[in-house]
Design a protein around this motif. Structure first.
Motif, PDB file in Angstrom:
ATOM      1  N   VAL A   1       0.840  -1.204   0.000  1.00  0.00           N
ATOM      2  CA  VAL A   1       0.000   0.000   0.000  1.00  0.00           C
ATOM      3  C   VAL A   1       0.875   1.256   0.000  1.00  0.00           C
ATOM      4  CG1 VAL A   1      -1.712   1.290   1.313  1.00  0.00           C
ATOM      5  CG2 VAL A   1      -1.953  -1.158   1.062  1.00  0.00           C
TER       6      VAL A   1
ATOM      7  N   PRO B   1      -5.084  10.325  -5.887  1.00  0.00           N
ATOM      8  CA  PRO B   1      -6.433   9.792  -6.051  1.00  0.00           C
ATOM      9  C   PRO B   1      -6.841   8.909  -4.876  1.00  0.00           C
ATOM     10  CG  PRO B   1      -4.910   8.798  -7.636  1.00  0.00           C
ATOM     11  CD  PRO B   1      -4.148   9.848  -6.905  1.00  0.00           C
ATOM     12  N   SER B   2      -8.125   8.645  -4.804  1.00  0.00           N
ATOM     13  CA  SER B   2      -8.674   7.786  -3.776  1.00  0.00           C
ATOM     14  C   SER B   2      -8.018   6.407  -3.855  1.00  0.00           C
ATOM     15  CB  SER B   2     -10.182   7.710  -4.028  1.00  0.00           C
ATOM     16  OG  SER B   2     -10.753   6.889  -3.095  1.00  0.00           O
ATOM     17  N   GLY B   3      -7.646   5.850  -2.703  1.00  0.00           N
ATOM     18  CA  GLY B   3      -7.038   4.526  -2.675  1.00  0.00           C
ATOM     19  C   GLY B   3      -5.532   4.530  -2.866  1.00  0.00           C
ATOM     20  N   SER B   4      -4.913   5.725  -2.960  1.00  0.00           N
ATOM     21  CA  SER B   4      -3.469   5.772  -3.224  1.00  0.00           C
ATOM     22  C   SER B   4      -2.631   5.588  -1.962  1.00  0.00           C
ATOM     23  CB  SER B   4      -3.100   7.076  -3.939  1.00  0.00           C
ATOM     24  OG  SER B   4      -3.547   8.192  -3.218  1.00  0.00           O
TER      25      SER B   4
ATOM     26  N   LYS C   1      -3.143   7.548   1.140  1.00  0.00           N
ATOM     27  CA  LYS C   1      -2.991   8.779   1.930  1.00  0.00           C
ATOM     28  C   LYS C   1      -3.380   8.578   3.400  1.00  0.00           C
ATOM     29  CE  LYS C   1      -5.885  11.102  -0.697  1.00  0.00           C
ATOM     30  NZ  LYS C   1      -6.330   9.989  -1.564  1.00  0.00           N
ATOM     31  N   THR C   2      -4.563   8.006   3.621  1.00  0.00           N
ATOM     32  CA  THR C   2      -5.031   7.805   5.003  1.00  0.00           C
ATOM     33  C   THR C   2      -4.097   6.855   5.746  1.00  0.00           C
ATOM     34  OG1 THR C   2      -7.316   8.281   4.430  1.00  0.00           O
ATOM     35  CG2 THR C   2      -6.964   6.959   6.403  1.00  0.00           C
ATOM     36  N   THR C   3      -3.662   5.808   5.069  1.00  0.00           N
ATOM     37  CA  THR C   3      -2.743   4.852   5.694  1.00  0.00           C
ATOM     38  C   THR C   3      -1.475   5.570   6.165  1.00  0.00           C
ATOM     39  OG1 THR C   3      -3.603   3.139   4.238  1.00  0.00           O
ATOM     40  CG2 THR C   3      -1.512   2.670   5.338  1.00  0.00           C
TER      41      THR C   3
HETATM   42  N1  LIG Z   1      -6.984  -1.937   7.304  1.00  0.00           N
HETATM   43  C1  LIG Z   1      -6.847  -2.253   6.019  1.00  0.00           C
HETATM   44  N2  LIG Z   1      -6.775  -3.544   5.610  1.00  0.00           N
HETATM   45  C2  LIG Z   1      -6.612  -3.882   4.305  1.00  0.00           C
HETATM   46  N3  LIG Z   1      -6.517  -2.974   3.311  1.00  0.00           N
HETATM   47  C3  LIG Z   1      -6.587  -1.663   3.625  1.00  0.00           C
HETATM   48  C4  LIG Z   1      -6.764  -1.237   4.989  1.00  0.00           C
HETATM   49  N4  LIG Z   1      -6.778   0.123   5.011  1.00  0.00           N
HETATM   50  C5  LIG Z   1      -6.653   0.520   3.730  1.00  0.00           C
HETATM   51  N5  LIG Z   1      -6.525  -0.551   2.900  1.00  0.00           N
HETATM   52  C6  LIG Z   1      -6.311  -0.497   1.439  1.00  0.00           C
HETATM   53  O1  LIG Z   1      -5.139   0.271   1.206  1.00  0.00           O
HETATM   54  C7  LIG Z   1      -5.284   1.111   0.069  1.00  0.00           C
HETATM   55  C8  LIG Z   1      -5.049   2.554   0.458  1.00  0.00           C
HETATM   56  O2  LIG Z   1      -6.094   3.007   1.283  1.00  0.00           O
HETATM   57  P1  LIG Z   1      -6.131   4.448   1.940  1.00  0.00           P
HETATM   58  O3  LIG Z   1      -4.859   4.686   2.656  1.00  0.00           O
HETATM   59  O4  LIG Z   1      -7.378   4.567   2.733  1.00  0.00           O
HETATM   60  O5  LIG Z   1      -6.187   5.372   0.638  1.00  0.00           O
HETATM   61  P2  LIG Z   1      -6.678   6.888   0.450  1.00  0.00           P
HETATM   62  O6  LIG Z   1      -6.775   7.518   1.805  1.00  0.00           O
HETATM   63  O7  LIG Z   1      -5.616   7.502  -0.418  1.00  0.00           O
HETATM   64  O8  LIG Z   1      -7.985   6.841  -0.263  1.00  0.00           O
HETATM   65  C9  LIG Z   1      -6.678   0.846  -0.469  1.00  0.00           C
HETATM   66  O9  LIG Z   1      -6.545  -0.083  -1.507  1.00  0.00           O
HETATM   67  C10 LIG Z   1      -7.403   0.266   0.707  1.00  0.00           C
HETATM   68  O10 LIG Z   1      -8.414  -0.595   0.275  1.00  0.00           O
END
Ligand SMILES: Nc1ncnc2c1ncn2[C@@H]1O[C@H](COP(=O)(O)OP(=O)(O)O)[C@@H](O)[C@H]1O
Ligand SMILES: [Mg+2]
Length: 345
Positions: A16, A35-38, A40-42
């Motif tokens: 990720v 973009p969404s899913g890149s 960022k939140t992680t």
């Molecule tokens: N706890 C988790 N377990 C498994 N996959 C996760 C988890 N959190 C996020 N992901 C995956 O990691 C990727 C990045 O997610 P995220 O950081 O939320 O992206 P963003 O904030 O940029 O939209 C996505 O494909 C998401 O599905």
């Protein structure tokens, strides 16, 4: 002040985040845009201490927060976090939301809540309201006040303005930037909105598929994006082929100075639409190869013009400030401001 080195994270087998490096200076504003899913939140959750990276190191003000032997828990990091949504406790009044995590006496806490509400420009009467009784913009300020209550040196903001409508969004963004500057708090804001990123940041990191494609000032990443995807993600762009040499790009729009004097050969180049100046061509001067307007898509302040020329391989679409005299079939002349950005192969 905060320094990430080689941060990587997998969920199961899926990478990720891959090898992220970033430096954030004290009291500065960094935006991570992608973009969404890149990822960022992680990344923000890793910085806050809610998630553990697989490898790499995080340092804050000379202290290690994470490496192979170290994990400082979230509440000991001195980092504030405003999460993406559902930031407030719905069963607590506004004042109690802000006071959550304060450890003083009842009297001290009340004084501190009043101070924090003033800092984020909230009427102190609102402390007696429930979160659902106040507007989205006010809720966002309450979440910020609650995070500021911990006196963090770094504030993490996860798409903090995405629930607000356009006008309020710009105003809240500006107010937040000003109050963080006033409080001397560095910030990392995450967004998928390129306008928000360019406006809030002193430093932008563009993220795609868990990697930083480019880190730089807003003007750098906007006018000199490293590749086509980054260029298009940050705004409208005209991208076409050119023969580049001697610091010039020879292309359908003529001979344009190139931003990279070393580049040579067949390249893709990029111009931002505001670099193309379109003006009426005196139609007395008969010119069979003239560029003409073949379509006008009027949207108010801006129009998208489709421009054609018998010597071009394809028409060109340019978004530009509307003018009343534009008509289909009208011949125009084009002038280019500034440099063409030579994109990486
Ligand atoms: N706890 C988790 N377990 C498994 N996959 C996760 C988890 N959190 C996020 N992901 C995956 O990691 C990727 C990045 O997610 P995220 O950081 O939320 O992206 P963003 O904030 O940029 O939209 C996505 O494909 C998401 O599905
Ligand atoms: Mg997210």
């Amino acid at each position: 002040m905060i320094e990430l080195s080689n941060i990587s994270k997998k969920f199961g087998q899926t990478p990720v985040l891959e090898n992220l490096n970033l430096m954030v200076k004290p009291a500065s504003r960094t935006v991570i845009v992608g973009p969404s899913g890149s990822g960022k939140t992680t990344l923000l959750r890793i910085l806050a201490g809610f998630e553990t990276p697989d490898s790499g190191r995080i340092m804050l003000s000379g202290k290690t927060l994470f490496d192979e032997n170290t994990f400082v828990p979230a509440h000991q990091r001195g980092i504030g976090f405003v999460p993406q949504e559902g930031a407030l406790f719905p069963h607590m009044k506004v004042g109690d939301n802000i006071a959550y995590g304060l450890h003083g006496s009842k009297h001290e806490n009340r004084r501190r809540v009043a101070e924090l509400m003033e800092l984020v420009s909230l009427d102190s009467q609102l402390q007696h309201h429930w979160p659902h009784e106040i507007s989205g913009g006010q809720q966002q300020r309450v979440a910020l006040a609650r995070a500021l209550a911990q006196e963090p040196v770094l504030m993490l903001l996860d798409e903090p303005f995405s629930a607000l409508d356009t006008g309020l969004r710009a105003a809240t963004r500006k107010a937040t930037a000003e109050l963080l500057a006033h409080a001397g708090v560095a910030s990392i804001l995450v967004t998928h909105d390129q306008h928000e990123a360019l406006s809030f940041a002193s430093q932008i990191a563009v993220i795609r598929n868990g990697r930083f494609t480019q880190v730089g000032s807003p003007i750098e990443v906007y006018s000199q994006p490293v590749d086509e995807d980054t260029a298009l993600f940050l705004g409208d762009a005209l991208i076409f082929s050119a023969q580049v040499n001697g610091g010039f790009a020879h292309c359908i729009l003529g001979n344009i100075p190139a931003d990279n004097p070393q580049a040579a050969g067949e390249k893709r180049i990029m111009l931002r639409p505001e670099q193309v100046i379109i003006s009426a061509l005196n139609s007395d001067a008969e010119n069979l190869n003239a560029v003409t307007i073949s379509d006008v898509d009027f949207t108010g302040y801006l129009s998208t013009l489709t421009l054609s020329s018998p010597v071009w391989p394809a028409p060109l679409q340019v978004k530009t400030i509307s003018q009343q005299n534009w008509r289909v079939g009208m011949p125009v002349k084009l002038a280019i401001n500034g440099h063409a950005c030579v994109l990486a192969d």
